[in-house]
Design a protein around this motif. Structure first.
Motif, PDB file in Angstrom:
ATOM      1  N   ILE A   3      -0.187   9.999  -9.442  1.00  0.00           N
ATOM      2  CA  ILE A   3       1.012   9.159  -9.445  1.00  0.00           C
ATOM      3  C   ILE A   3       2.257   9.990  -9.737  1.00  0.00           C
ATOM      4  CG2 ILE A   3       2.179   7.344 -10.765  1.00  0.00           C
ATOM      5  CD1 ILE A   3      -0.607   5.987 -10.994  1.00  0.00           C
TER       6      ILE A   3
ATOM      7  N   VAL B 160       0.638  -1.290  -7.961  1.00  0.00           N
ATOM      8  CA  VAL B 160       2.082  -1.080  -7.897  1.00  0.00           C
ATOM      9  C   VAL B 160       2.777  -2.432  -7.872  1.00  0.00           C
ATOM     10  CG1 VAL B 160       3.986  -0.011  -6.636  1.00  0.00           C
ATOM     11  CG2 VAL B 160       1.703   1.053  -6.607  1.00  0.00           C
TER      12      VAL B 160
ATOM     13  N   ALA C  22      -1.887   2.526  -5.988  1.00  0.00           N
ATOM     14  CA  ALA C  22      -1.610   3.966  -6.058  1.00  0.00           C
ATOM     15  C   ALA C  22      -2.873   4.811  -6.040  1.00  0.00           C
ATOM     16  CB  ALA C  22      -0.794   4.267  -7.315  1.00  0.00           C
TER      17      ALA C  22
ATOM     18  N   ALA D 224       5.612  10.396  -7.719  1.00  0.00           N
ATOM     19  CA  ALA D 224       6.824   9.853  -8.331  1.00  0.00           C
ATOM     20  C   ALA D 224       7.935  10.881  -8.469  1.00  0.00           C
ATOM     21  CB  ALA D 224       6.492   9.268  -9.708  1.00  0.00           C
TER      22      ALA D 224
ATOM     23  N   LEU E 201       3.029   6.389  -2.940  1.00  0.00           N
ATOM     24  CA  LEU E 201       4.096   5.458  -3.304  1.00  0.00           C
ATOM     25  C   LEU E 201       5.046   5.238  -2.127  1.00  0.00           C
ATOM     26  CD1 LEU E 201       4.969   6.555  -6.958  1.00  0.00           C
ATOM     27  CD2 LEU E 201       3.546   4.639  -6.199  1.00  0.00           C
TER      28      LEU E 201
ATOM     29  N   ILE F 252       3.932   0.670 -12.265  1.00  0.00           N
ATOM     30  CA  ILE F 252       2.544   0.945 -11.875  1.00  0.00           C
ATOM     31  C   ILE F 252       1.662   0.659 -13.077  1.00  0.00           C
ATOM     32  CG2 ILE F 252       0.929   2.643 -10.940  1.00  0.00           C
ATOM     33  CD1 ILE F 252       3.416   4.189  -9.924  1.00  0.00           C
TER      34      ILE F 252
END
Length: 300
Positions: A44, A234, A250, A48, A255, A228
């Protein structure tokens, strides 16, 4: 040259939905209690980092309950993604304090109002001293670290309790603070260095069982932030604590793919036009904080 702003101000990553306290202003999570695995967290964060200015290691739960917190912070450091963390502070110890002093940690919010909510009538002194000690250490080692002491902005008896707590903070740091607060205009009050008192009013958590409020309005979900959950679900909003509005997973999607999906696109388009597409939004009272912006959209 100033680097371009990223798509989101924050991405909330719920590393744990487990909390060691039960505050009356924070409803218990109905989902299965869990912590996010470091492997999922790493995936993640890699997704991100190009999208967000910072990652918030909370949504529900107490992040200091995660057994691998130092490792998670190292993952953020390796990705160059600044960390924002909110904690009740009761689980602070030497090891966790060391993790929170990592240079990648940008801001720590201590929810001081959680003590009174769980231990009414008890002396707040030992609990507060633990947080004051961490703050003094941060002044020495991390003068760039933002620290917020969070309090509810309440009238009556609670205001008196706030005054007593503020007096302790004043004494600890040798300052004198203006006690007047109007959260409509300014929520922060500077104490010393990068330490602030932060005040806010209570709100109702949105629920699919709440009455319908309106089909019009707007929100900062999907423009300033997304969330999340521990299992990788998500959600568009940091208040969707049960994952009612699922945008994607995720564990199986990037994403970017989730945000390009039909549900996320329709929701964002609705906000930009002053329409509430999702049922949970139509039942949310927090969204009334953006009524001025919604009115401007309606008149455009």
């Amino acid at each position: 040259m100033t680097p371009p702003r990223k798509r989101f101000e924050k991405i909330y990553v719920e590393i744990s939905n487990v909390c060691n306290l039960q505050c009356d202003f924070c409803p218990e999570v109905a989902r299965e209690k869990d912590v996010m695995s470091p492997d999922l967290f790493a995936r993640i964060i890699a997704d991100a980092a190009p999208l967000a200015e910072q990652v918030c290691l909370h949504l529900m739960g107490e992040p200091l309950t995660h057994p691998h917190l130092p490792r998670l912070i190292d993952i953020c450091a390796n990705a160059g993604l600044p960390v924002n963390l909110t904690t009740n502070g009761t689980l602070l110890n030497a090891g966790r304090s060391e993790a929170l002093l990592h240079p990648i940690v940008r801001q720590i919010n201590f929810s001081l109002h959680s003590f009174e909510a769980n231990f009414p009538g008890q002396d707040i002194g030992p609990y507060l001293e633990k947080i004051l000690t961490f703050t003094r250490l941060a002044f020495e080692r991390r003068p760039d670290l933002y620290i917020n002491y969070r309090l509810w902005n309440l009238a009556g008896e609670a205001s008196g309790k706030n005054d007593a707590l503020i007096a302790r903070v004043e004494s600890a740091f040798g300052v004198e603070l203006d006690r007047r607060v109007d959260v409509r205009w300014r929520k922060g009050k500077h104490v010393l260095n990068r330490l602030y008192l932060n005040f806010d009013s209570r709100f109702e958590w949105p629920s699919p069982n709440a009455p319908l409020r309106s089909e019009t309005g707007t929100c900062r979900a999907l423009s300033s932030h997304i969330g999340i959950l521990t299992d990788g679900t998500v959600v568009p909003c940091c208040l969707d604590k049960e994952g009612v509005t699922v945008l994607g997973d995720a564990r199986r999607q990037t994403l970017s793919d989730v945000l390009a999906g039909e549900r996320a696109a329709a929701m964002a388009r609705g906000f930009s036009e002053g329409r509430l597409v999702e049922d949970l939004c139509r039942r949310c009272t927090f969204i009334t904080r953006f009524e001025g912006q919604a009115a401007r959209l309606a008149s455009a």
